[in-house]
Every structure is written in structure tokens, then in C-alpha cells.
Design a protein around this motif. Structure first.
Motif, PDB file in Angstrom:
ATOM      1  N   PRO A  65       4.011  10.947   9.524  1.00 22.38           N
ATOM      2  CA  PRO A  65       4.434  10.919   8.118  1.00 22.38           C
ATOM      3  C   PRO A  65       5.951  10.767   7.935  1.00 22.38           C
ATOM      4  N   TYR A  68       7.122   7.427   6.782  1.00 24.51           N
ATOM      5  CA  TYR A  68       6.928   6.918   5.429  1.00 24.51           C
ATOM      6  C   TYR A  68       7.088   8.007   4.373  1.00 24.51           C
ATOM      7  N   GLN A  73      10.161   3.512   2.409  1.00 24.45           N
ATOM      8  CA  GLN A  73       9.844   3.483   3.844  1.00 24.45           C
ATOM      9  C   GLN A  73       8.389   3.095   4.069  1.00 24.45           C
ATOM     10  N   ARG A  74       7.522   3.578   3.184  1.00 19.40           N
ATOM     11  CA  ARG A  74       6.111   3.203   3.308  1.00 19.40           C
ATOM     12  C   ARG A  74       5.959   1.694   3.108  1.00 19.40           C
ATOM     13  N   GLN A  78       4.521  -0.873   5.864  1.00 18.88           N
ATOM     14  CA  GLN A  78       3.409  -1.785   5.564  1.00 18.88           C
ATOM     15  C   GLN A  78       3.809  -3.230   5.849  1.00 18.88           C
ATOM     16  N   GLU A 116       6.175  -5.076  -1.491  1.00 17.02           N
ATOM     17  CA  GLU A 116       4.908  -4.348  -1.485  1.00 17.02           C
ATOM     18  C   GLU A 116       3.785  -5.357  -1.678  1.00 17.02           C
ATOM     19  N   LEU A 122      -0.926   1.572   3.174  1.00 15.41           N
ATOM     20  CA  LEU A 122      -1.029   2.854   3.866  1.00 15.41           C
ATOM     21  C   LEU A 122      -1.083   3.942   2.804  1.00 15.41           C
ATOM     22  N   PRO A 124      -0.320   7.258   1.334  1.00 21.25           N
ATOM     23  CA  PRO A 124       0.691   8.247   1.740  1.00 21.25           C
ATOM     24  C   PRO A 124       0.103   9.646   1.912  1.00 21.25           C
ATOM     25  N   GLY A 127      -2.756   8.911   5.182  1.00 20.66           N
ATOM     26  CA  GLY A 127      -2.324   8.069   6.293  1.00 20.66           C
ATOM     27  C   GLY A 127      -3.333   6.970   6.609  1.00 20.66           C
TER      28      GLY A 127
END
Ligand code: ADP
Ligand code: MG
Length: 567
Positions: A65, A68, A73-74, A78, A116, A122, A124, A127
Motif C-alpha cells: 500500500p 499507492y 501514486q495509484r 496503474q 488515469e 487498482l 485502493p 488492492g
């Protein structure tokens, strides 16, 4: 749920039958380590490929975790996984053979920007990872070749998944680098308003691109160096100290001889509203992310936009407070672009003389003497630029190499000199004193009226079939009407244009009621994307197209160019 063994049996059963029998494969199957979902099956080998998705539980995917923690960051993770999977898929693609698209395996092709996308999501919280891809189901002529599909689904795809979507098999340092860069970029973006800046360009940045058709960095380019006067030093969470040019809020003029790099700098600022991948050269070029490139765009439609800040008393008597045209001129289109950007909440305008209507930008002294102000419907931008900042908080960065008029009102003047910026504010101001501005200052203009409340068109009642067709980056077609997005320059990806098409459709079906203002409609669209993800724009959640998230400013821009919108 069915298992991969069931699918294998099914494939053996439909082998060598007519192509439509492939439709039987639609469904979800448990494979070792993931669920393979066949979401949409193509009608024949030459049609658009079938749509599949791979669902991996958070525990199996195993991404820590910390990678992201921040939304940015996520999105970066991705993006990285889409790229890695894409590389594997490219190698696997074409290994299974047959007619038409047989054997094709593909995902979204990511450019230099980090966006995006629906391609890889993903969750958050859990996961859990979803990756969407397209596969050309193999056939010989129109006869199913299930052996080849078996090769794809049981041999090639599992290997792609193994090597690109499971944390344990990936390069940890690389992924950490992706997360760190995203956090640094986010940090700079957050610092801008605190430092009174509208953009930051790091020393060492490579701004020019390889060519007009390649967005890769130019090799052997002159690296960017900030002039001392505008230099700021940031302390990034990961990279540490970073010096660069801070573009202050207010009015900044970029001048210089032809071919000295003015437009290249402006272009870098335009795309600095997005984050760029490592190695792009513009990783640390960060611009106020509400910035809009303003340009002339003759021929566009204008839908009840209040352009009276710039245009009044047209000879044909048209109302410029709710201006409507199917075929705008250079100046009216540019005026509309400014006002619509204000409506979209932009606090930075980027303007290049190369793509501006001259009569919108300036009117020189001699012309003012010959054609009196009362005879000229246009209040040029130069007469409103200060008011935009003082009254509306909107900064402008403007490239002007051919007219000195803007010297008088600019707060900062940057000269591009063989690709190196120099701060020439003091000297230029001094020179300008010898050429005083002729026109008396204007009284402030009217506050634009943003009260536009679009209504739904009956053709989009839910249940009726709608034709939505992506035309790549340049536009989208909705029930045969093309929305031309060619000159919406900060739109970077065909998947963003496609998403805009879905935004229009979603708005038609759920939001346009003649009561909500356009602003409220766009806010509602953004809330849907934010809350439920991009795929929430689509009617059918089972087969989600490849979409990339557009900014608020481009959603407005699309509505503004949508001729069929009932306003
Ligand atoms: P201007 O707008 O001042 O006329 P441009 O920005 O269009 O100039 O740049 C002119 C040319 O110089 C372009 O081909 C561009 O790719 C190239 N160029 C721009 N910046 C650099 C740089 N830093 N190093 C090398 N070449 C550059
Ligand atoms: Mg230029």
C-alpha cells in the motif's frame, strides 16, 4: 464460478464451428491466481477484437500500500502496470495466427503523460487489480480455431500476467521510483500556489521533442537553465533539492527571435498540467493544472457564450452576451475560448502568437487613430489582460515575438535566447518608456454571465440505441454528429476524447434537465468519475471501453463544441 478447465472443455467443443459459436465463451473463469473474464466477444474475425479483463485479488497481486498511498501514486502505478503489461502483450501478440485480427493481444498505448485509464484499475481499499485487454479470437476464414485461442488464454496470457502484474515478479526499485516521482510531482504542484507561482520548470529539463510526430525527448537538446532572477529552489520529498524557473503569477511575456524556443517553452507549460513519465525530460515541468491554452479556432461553433468582455456592437446586431454562431471568426473564437476557460475555473491562460488572431491580441496606435474605438467591436486582449489578473485572479503567459505592446503591461519578461531563458524585465521596461501606450485605460468590462442551462435531447432517452464513435484524439462522434476537438490542444490521448464522448452521453441521459447550469453538470460528471471511477460513465459495466480521464477544462471544451447541445 466456472473454472479454466470448463473453458478448456468449451473451447474443444466449439472448435471448427462457425465464428458466432465463440459467443458461448462469454463469462468469468477462475484461473490459477486470477479470474479471466470474457466480457464481449467479437462478431467475426475482422470486427473490433473481443474484450477481456483479468481480475487479481489484492493478496495475490501483492502491491504494498505504500506504493499507492496518494491518489497520484495509484494512477502512476496503474500507468506503469499498463505499460509493462503492454510490452509483454506486444511480444505475445501475433503468436497465435489466423484471419483478420486473429491472435492480436493489446492494451492501451500510453504516451508520455501519466493518465488515469480504465485499462488498469487498482482498488485502493483492497488492492484488487483489474486489467482490461483486447484479444482477436482466432479463426481460419470464419471457422473457429479454438486451439489458437487456447494457446492465447492458457499459455501466452498467463505468462504476461505472471511477469507484469504480480509484485513479487517485478522490479521493486523501479516501482518505488514511479511512486516517488509521482509524489515529487504532486509536491511541486502543491507548492506552486504557496510560492505565488503558476508554473515551475526545473533546470536540466529537456523541452523540445524529437519531431513533429514523436513526443520523445529531442536528443542533444540544450537543457533548460533558469535565469537567476526567476530561480527558485524546491526541496522535494524524494529527489531533494531542485532548482528551476518559477513562473510568477501575473502576466508573463515570452519574447525572443524566431526559432529561439519560445513556442517550445509554452508547449511544455501546456502539457505541464499532466505528470510525465521518467525519462520524458519534462518530469519536473509542472504547471497550474487548471491552465488552458487559448488559441483562435475559426469555424468552431459557439453556444450562447457571453463574449461581451471582448466583443460588442457587431455590425449584424448579434447579441454578444449570449453569442451564438455555427462558424466563428478568429477573434470571436479566441474570445469565446477565454471566457469559457474562465467558466471552467482556469487560473492560467497560455497564449502563443503563432496560433492567435492578431486583431484579438492588439490594435496598434495608428490603427486606433484611423479606426476609432466606436467603430471597432473588438476590445483586444491587451486591454483586458490586467483586469483578468486583478479582478479574476487569472494569470497569463503569452508568447509574443513581433509586437512590443505587451512590454507595458507584463510583470515579467523572459527572452528566449538560443533556447536559454533570460529575464529582461528591467531593460525592456526601460525601452518601452520611449514608446508610451496610446490608448487610455479602459473601464472594467462586464462580469461574464455563466448562466447556461443545457437541456437533454430526446434522441438520448435511455433505452434508445446511441451511436458513439471515437475518432481518435481529434474528436468523437455522437449519433453521427462529430464534435471537433482538434484545437483543444491539451487533450493528449484518443482515450480522453472517447471519455468525453461518454461524458456527453452520460450528461444527456442523467444530468441535462434545463435547470442545472453547465458548471453544475460538469461538477456532477467529475463527481461520478471521482467516486465510482471512469467506467461509471458507461451504461454497460460488463464491457468497459478503453478510456482515459479528461480534465474539467476539456469537459467544458467538449460541451462548448457540441453543436447538438440544446442551450
Ligand atoms: P520559436 O517559437 O521561438 O520560433 P520554437 O520553440 O518553435 O521557436 O523552436 C524552434 C526549433 O528549435 C524547434 O524545431 C525546436 O524543436 C527547437 N528547439 C527548441 N528548444 C530547443 C532546445 N532546448 N534545444 C534544441 N533545440 C530546441
Ligand atoms: Mg513560435
Amino acid at each position: 464460478m466456472q473454472t479454466s478447465t470448463d473453458l478448456k472443455g468449451l473451447l474443444a467443443w466449439i472448435d471448427r464451428r462457425g465464428y458466432p459459436a465463440y459467443k458461448e465463451t462469454k463469462g468469468a473463469y477462475q484461473f490459477p491466481g486470477y479470474v479471466l473474464s470474457i466480457d464481449h466477444v467479437q462478431g467475426d474475425p475482422f470486427a473490433a477484437p473481443s474484450k477481456l479483463s483479468i481480475h487479481i485479488a489484492g493478496k495475490t497481486a501483492g502491491f504494498p500500500p505504500e506504493l499507492y498511498r496518494l491518489p497520484c501514486q495509484r494512477i502512476a502505478l496503474q500507468d506503469e502496470l499498463t505499460r509493462q503489461f503492454g510490452r509483454q502483450a506486444a511480444q505475445a501478440s501475433g503468436q497465435a495466427r489466423g484471419s483478420g485480427h486473429s491472435g492480436l493481444i493489446s492494451v492501451s498505448r500510453c504516451g508520455q503523460e501519466v493518465l488515469e485509464r480504465t485499462a488498469c484499475v487498482l482498488d485502493p481499499g483492497s488492492g484488487d487489480l483489474v486489467l482490461r485487454l483486447e484479444v482477436g479470437f482466432p479463426a481460419n476464414g470464419r471457422t473457429i480455431n479454438a486451439r489458437e485461442l487456447e494457446k492465447i488464454l492458457f499459455d501466452l496470457l498467463p505468462r504476461c500476467v505472471e511477469s507484469s502484474l504480480l509484485y513479487r515478479n517485478l522490479d521493486r526499485r523501479r516501482l518505488q521510483g514511479v511512486a516517488d516521482l509521482a509524489e515529487d510531482q504532486h509536491f511541486i504542484r502543491e507548492q506552486l500556489p504557496k510560492l505565488g507561482l503558476c508554473a515551475f520548470v526545473a533546470d536540466g529539463s529537456v523541452l523540445p521533442r524529437e519531431s513533429g510526430i514523436s513526443q520523445r525527448p529531442m536528443k542533444g537538446a540544450v537543457p533548460f537553465v533558469s535565469p537567476e532572477e526567476l530561480a527558485v529552489e524546491l526541496d522535494l520529498p524524494h529527489r531533494g533539492k531542485l532548482r528551476g524557473m518559477g513562473v510568477p503569477r501575473g502576466i508573463t511575456l515570452i519574447v525572443g527571435g524566431g526559432y529561439h524556443g519560445k513556442s517550445t517553452l509554452l508547449k511544455a507549460l501546456e502539457v505541464g498540467v499532466y505528470d510525465h513519465i521518467a525519462g520524458d525530460g519534462r518530469e519536473y515541468v509542472i504547471t497550474d493544472d487548471t491552465a488552458v491554452k487559448i488559441r483562435s479556432e475559426d469555424g468552431r461553433s459557439i453556444r450562447r457564450t457571453d463574449i461581451s468582455l471582448f466583443i460588442n456592437h457587431l455590425p449584424n446586431g448579434k447579441d454578444t452576451a449570449a453569442f451564438v454562431t455555427e462558424d466563428a471568426s478568429g477573434s470571436t473564437s479566441q474570445a469565446a475560448n477565454v471566457v469559457e476557460s474562465m467558466e471552467a475555473g482556469s487560473t492560467l491562460l497560455l497564449i502563443d502568437e503563432d496560433t492567435s488572431a492578431t486583431n484579438f491580441m492588439i490594435r496598434d496606435a495608428l490603427m486606433q487613430r484611423v479606426i476609432h474605438r466606436d467603430m471597432e467591436p473588438i476590445t483586444p486582449f491587451i486591454d483586458r489582460i490586467r483586469e483578468l489578473y486583478d479582478r479574476h485572479g487569472i494569470s497569463t503567459v503569452i508568447v509574443a515575438g513581433s509586437s512590443g505592446a505587451y512590454f507595458h503591461i507584463a510583470d515579467h519578461i523572459i527572452q528566449m535566447d538560443r533556447y536559454i531563458p533570460r529575464d529582461i524585465t528591467a531593460r525592456a521596461k526601460e525601452e518601452a518608456q520611449a514608446y508610451p501606450l496610446q490608448s487610455a485605460p479602459l473601464a472594467p468590462g462586464p462580469l461574464p454571465n455563466f448562466d447556461r442551462r443545457p437541456q437533454a435531447s430526446p434522441e438520448f432517452r435511455s433505452g434508445d440505441r446511441v451511436k458513439l464513435k471515437s475518432l481518435g484524439r481529434d474528436g468523437v462522434s455522437l449519433n453521427r454528429e462529430t464534435i471537433d476537438l482538434r484545437y483543444v490542444e491539451q487533450l493528449r490521448d484518443g482515450e480522453q476524447s472517447a471519455a468525453l464522448g461518454y461524458c456527453m452521453l452520460y450528461a444527456q441521459r442523467h444530468l441535462l434537465d434545463g435547470r442545472r447550469t453547465l458548471r453544475q453538470v460538469v461538477e456532477a460528471l467529475e463527481a461520478v468519475m471521482e467516486r465510482e471511477g471512469l467506467s461509471a460513465l458507461c451504461e454497460s459495466r460488463s464491457s468497459v471501453p478503453f478510456l482515459a480521464r479528461p480534465r474539467r477544462q476539456e469537459i467544458f471544451a467538449c460541451f462548448d463544441r457540441y453543436r447538438g447541445l440544446r442551450l
